[in-house]
Scaffold this active site. Structure first.
Site, PDB file in Angstrom:
ATOM      1  N   ASN A   9      -0.557   1.568   0.613  1.00 46.69           N
ATOM      2  CA  ASN A   9       0.358   0.532   0.121  1.00 46.69           C
ATOM      3  C   ASN A   9       0.003   0.246  -1.336  1.00 46.69           C
ATOM      4  OD1 ASN A   9       1.983  -1.689  -0.309  1.00 46.69           O
ATOM      5  ND2 ASN A   9       0.694  -3.093   0.865  1.00 46.69           N
ATOM      6  N   TRP A  10       0.875   0.668  -2.245  1.00 50.85           N
ATOM      7  CA  TRP A  10       0.567   0.555  -3.668  1.00 50.85           C
ATOM      8  C   TRP A  10       0.778  -0.849  -4.216  1.00 50.85           C
ATOM      9  CZ3 TRP A  10       3.275   5.588  -5.863  1.00 50.85           C
ATOM     10  CH2 TRP A  10       2.679   6.702  -5.273  1.00 50.85           C
ATOM     11  N   LYS A  11       1.448  -1.703  -3.425  1.00 48.88           N
ATOM     12  CA  LYS A  11       1.742  -3.079  -3.859  1.00 48.88           C
ATOM     13  C   LYS A  11       2.466  -3.043  -5.209  1.00 48.88           C
ATOM     14  CE  LYS A  11      -2.091  -4.663  -1.063  1.00 48.88           C
ATOM     15  NZ  LYS A  11      -3.193  -5.626  -0.872  1.00 48.88           N
ATOM     16  N   HIS A  96       3.615  -8.059   5.737  1.00 46.37           N
ATOM     17  CA  HIS A  96       2.307  -7.997   5.074  1.00 46.37           C
ATOM     18  C   HIS A  96       1.822  -9.412   4.775  1.00 46.37           C
ATOM     19  CE1 HIS A  96      -0.777  -7.139   2.067  1.00 46.37           C
ATOM     20  NE2 HIS A  96      -0.816  -5.904   2.552  1.00 46.37           N
ATOM     21  N   GLU A  98       0.495 -10.737   2.324  1.00 45.86           N
ATOM     22  CA  GLU A  98       0.875 -11.272   1.021  1.00 45.86           C
ATOM     23  C   GLU A  98       2.300 -11.796   1.048  1.00 45.86           C
ATOM     24  OE1 GLU A  98      -2.206  -8.202  -1.151  1.00 45.86           O
ATOM     25  OE2 GLU A  98      -0.047  -7.808  -1.240  1.00 45.86           O
ATOM     26  N   GLU A 168      -4.515  -6.674   9.888  1.00 46.77           N
ATOM     27  CA  GLU A 168      -5.095  -7.006   8.590  1.00 46.77           C
ATOM     28  C   GLU A 168      -5.792  -8.360   8.658  1.00 46.77           C
ATOM     29  OE1 GLU A 168      -1.878  -5.616   5.348  1.00 46.77           O
ATOM     30  OE2 GLU A 168      -1.407  -7.471   6.382  1.00 46.77           O
ATOM     31  N   GLY A 174      -8.336  -7.006  -0.305  1.00 45.44           N
ATOM     32  CA  GLY A 174      -8.587  -7.103  -1.730  1.00 45.44           C
ATOM     33  C   GLY A 174      -9.848  -7.859  -2.100  1.00 45.44           C
ATOM     34  N   GLY A 235      -4.979  -0.360   0.668  1.00 44.12           N
ATOM     35  CA  GLY A 235      -4.427  -0.973  -0.526  1.00 44.12           C
ATOM     36  C   GLY A 235      -5.020  -0.373  -1.783  1.00 44.12           C
ATOM     37  N   GLY A 236      -5.994  -1.081  -2.375  1.00 44.87           N
ATOM     38  CA  GLY A 236      -6.573  -0.674  -3.650  1.00 44.87           C
ATOM     39  C   GLY A 236      -7.083   0.748  -3.698  1.00 44.87           C
TER      40      GLY A 236
END
Length: 252
Positions: A9-11, A96, A98, A168, A174, A235-236
């Site tokens: 997931n590149w966000k 998600h 976020e 999650e 993060g 993610g990151g």
């Protein structure tokens, strides 16, 4: 046997030119590595066409990070599932943490999106998980139960093969913190048992449950060794090929 499913997931990272260059590098690296997992990347909306141009005939799925809960209409700034399908995108991440934390999405509002995605034959990665406060106050199971019951409300048993659950722990996203493999597996087992109670043992056994929360090359093997962890929502560590490839090839 559930096949491992690793998703990136590149966000809100990588504009179209950056995303295209990344996709080219990733595809080359994956071909050379012989990675043997189900693979997916989710670029920002505007970068999807550039990534699809590179990956459309490859084993790497291109997904969306979100979508609207309507097909069309006066919903400024929203992206319809029909737009995604027209591009060739058939997978979407929904719920998600976020989106819940920053944009006020609830299990009920996410449910509308899930039902619409399924109506159009899309595969959904549905994200669930607890905050640190909820975990420390002993509400993990309560939170997961609510998110599963309300998020999957009215989802038919025959559509559950298009649902992937991503667990999650919000406090691990993060932050560099990761649930221990044992804690993560316990949560995944609870999710599987809850799905069994909502649907059937067979559906629960076939369900792919990913772990998301600071997954990296140095912890992916321990996580994936657990019985109920079937993949990762990264993610990151998915933003650089050199970081993502070791996760995609954890079993090599």
């Amino acid at each position: 046997m559930r096949k491992a499913y690793i998703a990136g997931n590149w966000k809100m990272n990588m504009c179209p030119s950056e995303a295209k260059a990344y996709a080219q590098d990733l595809l080359k690296a994956v071909k050379e590595s012989g990675a043997d997992v189900k693979m997916m990347v989710a670029p920002p909306f505007v970068s999807i066409p550039a990534v699809l141009d590179v990956l459309k005939d490859s084993p790497i799925i291109v997904a969306a990070q979100n979508m609207a809960d309507h097909d069309s209409g006066a919903y400024t700034g929203e992206v319809s599932p029909l737009f995604l399908l027209d591009l060739g995108v058939k997978t979407v991440i929904l719920g998600h943490s976020e989106r819940r934390q920053y944009y006020g999405e609830t299990s009920a509002s996410i449910n509308k999106k899930i039902l619409l995605a399924l109506k159009h034959g899309m595969e959904v990665i549905y994200c669930v998980g607890e905050t640190l406060e909820q975990r420390e106050s002993g509400k993990l199971e309560e939170v997961l139960t609510e998110q599963l019951q309300n998020g999957l409300k009215d989802v038919k048993a025959e559509d559950m093969d298009k649902i992937v659950i991503a667990y999650e722990p919000v406090w691990a996203i993060g932050t560099g913190k990761t649930a221990t493999p044992e804690d993560a597996d316990d949560a995944h087992l609870f999710i599987r048992k809850t799905i069994e109670s909502l649907y059937s043992k067979d559906i629960a056994e076939k369900l792919i449950i990913q772990y998301g929360g600071s997954v990296k090359a140095n912890n992916v093997k321990a996580l994936m060794a657990k019985e109920n962890i079937d993949g990762a929502l990264v993610g990151g560590a998915s933003l650089k090929v050199n970081d993502f490839l070791p996760i995609l090839t954890y079993n090599k």
